[in-house]
Design a protein around this motif. Structure first.
Motif, PDB file in Angstrom:
ATOM      1  N   THR B 263       0.838  -1.188  -0.015  1.00 56.09           N
ATOM      2  CA  THR B 263       0.190   0.008   0.066  1.00 56.09           C
ATOM      3  C   THR B 263       0.950   1.241  -0.066  1.00 56.09           C
ATOM      4  O   THR B 263       1.785   1.330   0.666  1.00 56.09           O
ATOM      5  N   LEU B 264       0.782   2.000  -1.078  1.00 60.17           N
ATOM      6  CA  LEU B 264       1.469   3.163  -1.152  1.00 60.17           C
ATOM      7  C   LEU B 264       1.213   4.286  -0.001  1.00 60.17           C
ATOM      8  O   LEU B 264       0.078   4.885  -0.106  1.00 60.17           O
ATOM      9  N   THR B 265       2.317   4.971   0.631  1.00 60.29           N
ATOM     10  CA  THR B 265       2.163   5.878   1.667  1.00 60.29           C
ATOM     11  C   THR B 265       2.545   7.281   1.405  1.00 60.29           C
ATOM     12  O   THR B 265       2.349   8.293   1.604  1.00 60.29           O
ATOM     13  N   ALA B 266       3.710   7.037   0.339  1.00 58.30           N
ATOM     14  CA  ALA B 266       4.352   8.422  -0.086  1.00 58.30           C
ATOM     15  C   ALA B 266       5.250   8.254  -1.309  1.00 58.30           C
ATOM     16  O   ALA B 266       5.668   7.170  -1.496  1.00 58.30           O
ATOM     17  N   ILE B 267       5.556   9.416  -2.017  1.00 54.13           N
ATOM     18  CA  ILE B 267       6.500   9.454  -3.063  1.00 54.13           C
ATOM     19  C   ILE B 267       7.721  10.210  -2.673  1.00 54.13           C
ATOM     20  O   ILE B 267       7.693  11.143  -1.931  1.00 54.13           O
ATOM     21  N   ILE B 268       8.746   9.577  -3.020  1.00 52.53           N
ATOM     22  CA  ILE B 268      10.061  10.006  -2.552  1.00 52.53           C
ATOM     23  C   ILE B 268      10.888  10.069  -3.804  1.00 52.53           C
ATOM     24  O   ILE B 268      11.007   9.292  -4.747  1.00 52.53           O
ATOM     25  N   VAL B 269      11.504  11.418  -3.798  1.00 58.65           N
ATOM     26  CA  VAL B 269      12.418  11.756  -4.968  1.00 58.65           C
ATOM     27  C   VAL B 269      13.999  11.802  -4.196  1.00 58.65           C
ATOM     28  O   VAL B 269      14.174  12.675  -3.551  1.00 58.65           O
ATOM     29  N   PRO B 270      14.545  10.606  -4.699  1.00 53.44           N
ATOM     30  CA  PRO B 270      15.911  10.805  -3.968  1.00 53.44           C
ATOM     31  C   PRO B 270      16.875  11.783  -4.630  1.00 53.44           C
ATOM     32  O   PRO B 270      16.783  12.156  -5.918  1.00 53.44           O
ATOM     33  N   ARG B 271      17.842  12.315  -3.871  1.00 49.43           N
ATOM     34  CA  ARG B 271      18.714  13.425  -4.343  1.00 49.43           C
ATOM     35  C   ARG B 271      20.043  13.088  -3.606  1.00 49.43           C
ATOM     36  O   ARG B 271      20.221  13.409  -2.401  1.00 49.43           O
ATOM     37  N   TYR B 272      21.146  12.356  -4.150  1.00 49.96           N
ATOM     38  CA  TYR B 272      22.298  12.228  -3.658  1.00 49.96           C
ATOM     39  C   TYR B 272      23.249  13.496  -3.895  1.00 49.96           C
ATOM     40  O   TYR B 272      23.198  13.811  -4.801  1.00 49.96           O
ATOM     41  N   GLU B 273      23.918  13.807  -2.821  1.00 48.53           N
ATOM     42  CA  GLU B 273      24.983  14.846  -2.872  1.00 48.53           C
ATOM     43  C   GLU B 273      25.953  14.354  -1.624  1.00 48.53           C
ATOM     44  O   GLU B 273      25.590  14.322  -0.350  1.00 48.53           O
ATOM     45  N   ALA B 274      27.240  13.979  -2.149  1.00 46.98           N
ATOM     46  CA  ALA B 274      28.177  13.648  -1.270  1.00 46.98           C
ATOM     47  C   ALA B 274      28.310  14.717   0.268  1.00 46.98           C
ATOM     48  O   ALA B 274      28.559  14.217   1.184  1.00 46.98           O
ATOM     49  N   SER B 275      28.212  15.898  -0.294  1.00 47.39           N
ATOM     50  CA  SER B 275      28.262  16.990   0.854  1.00 47.39           C
ATOM     51  C   SER B 275      27.226  17.193   1.768  1.00 47.39           C
ATOM     52  O   SER B 275      27.220  17.682   2.779  1.00 47.39           O
ATOM     53  N   THR B 276      25.950  16.389   1.560  1.00 38.28           N
ATOM     54  CA  THR B 276      24.725  16.598   2.394  1.00 38.28           C
ATOM     55  C   THR B 276      25.185  15.796   4.012  1.00 38.28           C
ATOM     56  O   THR B 276      25.825  14.838   4.044  1.00 38.28           O
ATOM     57  N   GLU B 277      24.774  16.858   5.038  1.00 37.72           N
ATOM     58  CA  GLU B 277      25.349  16.382   6.160  1.00 37.72           C
ATOM     59  C   GLU B 277      24.655  15.261   6.707  1.00 37.72           C
ATOM     60  O   GLU B 277      25.239  14.354   7.440  1.00 37.72           O
ATOM     61  N   MET B 278      23.277  15.317   6.512  1.00 35.70           N
ATOM     62  CA  MET B 278      22.666  14.093   6.979  1.00 35.70           C
ATOM     63  C   MET B 278      21.414  13.812   6.185  1.00 35.70           C
ATOM     64  O   MET B 278      21.016  14.460   5.384  1.00 35.70           O
ATOM     65  N   TYR B 321       8.003  13.774  -0.880  1.00 40.43           N
ATOM     66  CA  TYR B 321       9.191  14.313  -0.284  1.00 40.43           C
ATOM     67  C   TYR B 321      10.274  14.061  -1.270  1.00 40.43           C
ATOM     68  O   TYR B 321      10.313  13.259  -2.326  1.00 40.43           O
ATOM     69  N   GLN B 322      11.426  15.067  -0.828  1.00 38.57           N
ATOM     70  CA  GLN B 322      12.758  14.867  -1.495  1.00 38.57           C
ATOM     71  C   GLN B 322      13.601  14.018  -0.528  1.00 38.57           C
ATOM     72  O   GLN B 322      13.597  14.526   0.604  1.00 38.57           O
ATOM     73  N   LEU B 323      14.219  13.169  -0.778  1.00 34.34           N
ATOM     74  CA  LEU B 323      15.215  12.396   0.092  1.00 34.34           C
ATOM     75  C   LEU B 323      16.590  12.843  -0.270  1.00 34.34           C
ATOM     76  O   LEU B 323      17.119  12.241  -1.015  1.00 34.34           O
ATOM     77  N   ASN B 324      17.189  13.900   0.753  1.00 30.67           N
ATOM     78  CA  ASN B 324      18.678  14.044   0.388  1.00 30.67           C
ATOM     79  C   ASN B 324      19.630  12.929   1.266  1.00 30.67           C
ATOM     80  O   ASN B 324      19.270  12.801   2.298  1.00 30.67           O
ATOM     81  N   THR B 325      20.320  12.159   0.269  1.00 35.04           N
ATOM     82  CA  THR B 325      21.091  11.208   0.624  1.00 35.04           C
ATOM     83  C   THR B 325      22.739  11.813   0.646  1.00 35.04           C
ATOM     84  O   THR B 325      23.008  12.606  -0.211  1.00 35.04           O
ATOM     85  N   ASN B 326      23.364  10.926   1.266  1.00 35.96           N
ATOM     86  CA  ASN B 326      25.032  10.976   1.046  1.00 35.96           C
ATOM     87  C   ASN B 326      25.519   9.687   1.178  1.00 35.96           C
ATOM     88  O   ASN B 326      24.795   8.675   0.798  1.00 35.96           O
ATOM     89  N   ASP B 327      26.639   9.451   1.362  1.00 38.24           N
ATOM     90  CA  ASP B 327      27.332   8.382   1.680  1.00 38.24           C
ATOM     91  C   ASP B 327      27.041   7.196   2.637  1.00 38.24           C
ATOM     92  O   ASP B 327      27.505   6.155   2.652  1.00 38.24           O
ATOM     93  N   GLN B 328      26.308   7.775   3.619  1.00 33.18           N
ATOM     94  CA  GLN B 328      25.818   7.064   4.832  1.00 33.18           C
ATOM     95  C   GLN B 328      24.674   6.187   4.333  1.00 33.18           C
ATOM     96  O   GLN B 328      23.337   6.461   4.616  1.00 33.18           O
ATOM     97  N   LEU B 329      24.677   4.936   3.867  1.00 30.29           N
ATOM     98  CA  LEU B 329      23.403   3.985   3.266  1.00 30.29           C
ATOM     99  C   LEU B 329      22.535   3.933   4.612  1.00 30.29           C
ATOM    100  O   LEU B 329      21.251   3.762   4.410  1.00 30.29           O
ATOM    101  N   ASP B 330      23.079   3.624   5.873  1.00 30.96           N
ATOM    102  CA  ASP B 330      22.173   3.437   6.844  1.00 30.96           C
ATOM    103  C   ASP B 330      21.183   4.495   7.239  1.00 30.96           C
ATOM    104  O   ASP B 330      20.037   4.067   7.567  1.00 30.96           O
ATOM    105  N   GLY B 331      21.592   5.738   6.759  1.00 27.77           N
ATOM    106  CA  GLY B 331      20.307   6.740   7.136  1.00 27.77           C
ATOM    107  C   GLY B 331      19.404   6.724   6.344  1.00 27.77           C
ATOM    108  O   GLY B 331      18.294   7.293   6.791  1.00 27.77           O
ATOM    109  N   ILE B 332      19.423   6.065   5.239  1.00 30.42           N
ATOM    110  CA  ILE B 332      18.243   6.006   4.012  1.00 30.42           C
ATOM    111  C   ILE B 332      17.029   5.119   4.678  1.00 30.42           C
ATOM    112  O   ILE B 332      16.033   5.849   4.918  1.00 30.42           O
TER     113      ILE B 332
END
Lengths: 124, 341
Positions: B263-278, B321-332
């Protein structure tokens, strides 16, 4: 005679979200963001409002000195992108301001061409 | 864009093609669950792996009825009648899609790979003919039959979406954006934390029930991205030279986490930037979500206005939502989990 346009009927899809419209041109593989007065102008052109009627109505309602030039420039951009084209099917439709923005802001068209290679048949 | 040809010519060729299939004996008859529809796929050669590896997780053991039938014919087994192709070759090459004037028949002809996909929407049947497996591009293995699925579902309350889907306890999020934005990385980061996985590249959405259905058990990563996922490197991998990506088939190793529907609850647009803090979620407008989801979906499928309308309706219906990601995969998964609690 007034100048009237219509939306290109093959493969141009649009959705108005109030403060922004999303437009997709399937044939070209381009997509667009319409903001400011752009959504309102797009919907007016879709409803067969003439350019002159639109310019006059916007200038009168918002008292914006650049309104006419802004509308003309925006429509020229739409024509260049082949999203609209002139039509001989003239109507006397009036501008409907019930969905127009409360304040004037310059109509903006942002053009995105980065997904053209996604269009089926673009690579053979 | 598509070309249009007289339906009587199409119908004659369709009957000629059916005569070819009727003279053959299917070596394998398999059944698959796409959405709530059942597809029977008949293979007239022994090796169906190229077409079935990505959809093996939705295979049904046996079934008496089906909603759609696909006949897959290898060029070494039989040839299709050529008169229609010869007669309309210029049109078929220049348009890629050809439709009958009554919208009943759809033909995809790929000259470079010599693949013919011929769909009859009236009888819910399609014929897929290919000259040789060696001519098929590797990426076709990861999302077989997508055009046929798209055309079948486009006239219903379903639509295919270019994106990935993951979830917990039957609730899921759709990860959507153009290629290279981090969809696959985000989906696999969730998979590695025991989330449910409904697929990547294309998923099937039903508007009436707000349900996402799995189509393909595949993930695609570049070799560099793959090094970040230790457990995945032992999976069956197909090299995709054209896309510089590797295809990972998650079935059967991740069978317990592959889910048929969410069941769909949200739409997420991932955006990777290595410099993203969290890793963090930022609400975005429905327009922005459609902007990120619709163009790639529509272009890849040559979809009609109806599909665009379904996508627009979806973006207006649920949080985006936009999901700002970095290299910390566990944060996703940690961040996305806040949407599913």
């Amino acid at each position: 005679m007034s100048t009237q346009y219509e939306i290109a009927n093959e493969g141009v899809y649009s959705e108005n979200f109030g403060d922004e419209s999303v437009v997709v041109n399937m044939k070209a593989g381009n997509y667009y963001s319409l903001t400011g007065m752009a959504s309102y102008i797009w919907d007016s052109l879709s409803a067969h409002v003439s350019v002159e009627a639109l310019e006059n109505a916007i200038a009168k309602r918002y008292h914006a000195p650049t309104a006419k030039a802004d509308v003309r420039h925006f429509i020229k951009e739409l024509v260049n992108e082949k999203l609209i084209h002139p039509t001989l099917n003239h109507s006397n439709a009036d501008s409907d301001f019930s969905l127009a923005p409360a304040a004037y802001s310059v109509p903006l068209l942002r053009v995105f061409k980065d997904l053209q290679e996604y269009v089926i048949g673009s690579v053979s | 864009m598509q070309a249009i040809i007289d339906s009587t010519l199409f119908e004659q060729w369709w009957l000629d093609c059916l005569n070819v299939t009727q003279a053959l004996t299917a070596q394998q008859k398999k059944y698959y669950h796409f959405g709530e529809a059942i597809f029977a796929i008949h293979f007239y050669h022994d090796d169906s792996c190229f077409f079935t590896q990505a959809i093996a997780h939705v295979e049904l053991t046996v079934n008496d009825t089906h909603d759609f039938q696909i006949d897959v014919i290898d060029g070494s087994i039989a040839k299709l009648p050529t008169w229609f192709i010869t007669q309309h070759l210029t049109t078929l090459i220049s348009h890629h899609f050809t439709v009958s004037d009554n919208q009943r028949f759809i033909l995809h002809y790929q000259k470079n790979t010599q693949v013919i996909q011929f769909i009859d929407l009236a009888s819910n049947r399609a014929v897929v003919w290919y000259a040789a497996l060696s001519l098929l591009p590797a990426w076709e293995r990861s999302f077989p039959f997508r055009q046929i699925l798209h055309h079948y579902f486009e006239n219903t309350d379903y639509c295919l979406i270019h994106g990935a889907a993951v979830g917990i306890k039957g609730q899921g999020v759709l990860l959507t954006a153009k290629g290279g934005s981090g969809k696959s990385t985000a989906a696999l980061a969730c998979l590695s934390k025991a989330w449910l996985y409904a697929g990547d590249d294309f998923v099937l959405y039903q508007t009436k029930t707000n349900t996402l259905y799995s189509l393909y058990n595949v993930a695609k990563l570049t070799p560099q991205q793959l090094t970040r996922f230790n457990g995945l490197q032992a999976l069956s991998i197909a090299i995709d030279n054209d896309m510089d990506k590797q295809q990972l088939f998650l079935y059967p190793p991740y069978q317990s986490q592959l889910i048929r529907k969410l069941t769909l609850t949200a739409i997420i647009v991932p955006r990777y930037e290595a410099s993203t803090e969290m890793c963090q979620l930022i609400p975005i407008t429905a327009a922005h979500a459609l902007f990120c989801m619709a163009p790639s979906t529509l272009f890849l499928l040559n979809a009609k206005q109806d599909s665009f309308n379904k996508l627009a309706h979806l973006c207006k219906s649920i949080p985006t939502y936009q999901l700002n990601t970095n290299d910390q995969l566990d944060g996703i998964p940690l961040t996305l989990q806040t949407l599913l609690n």
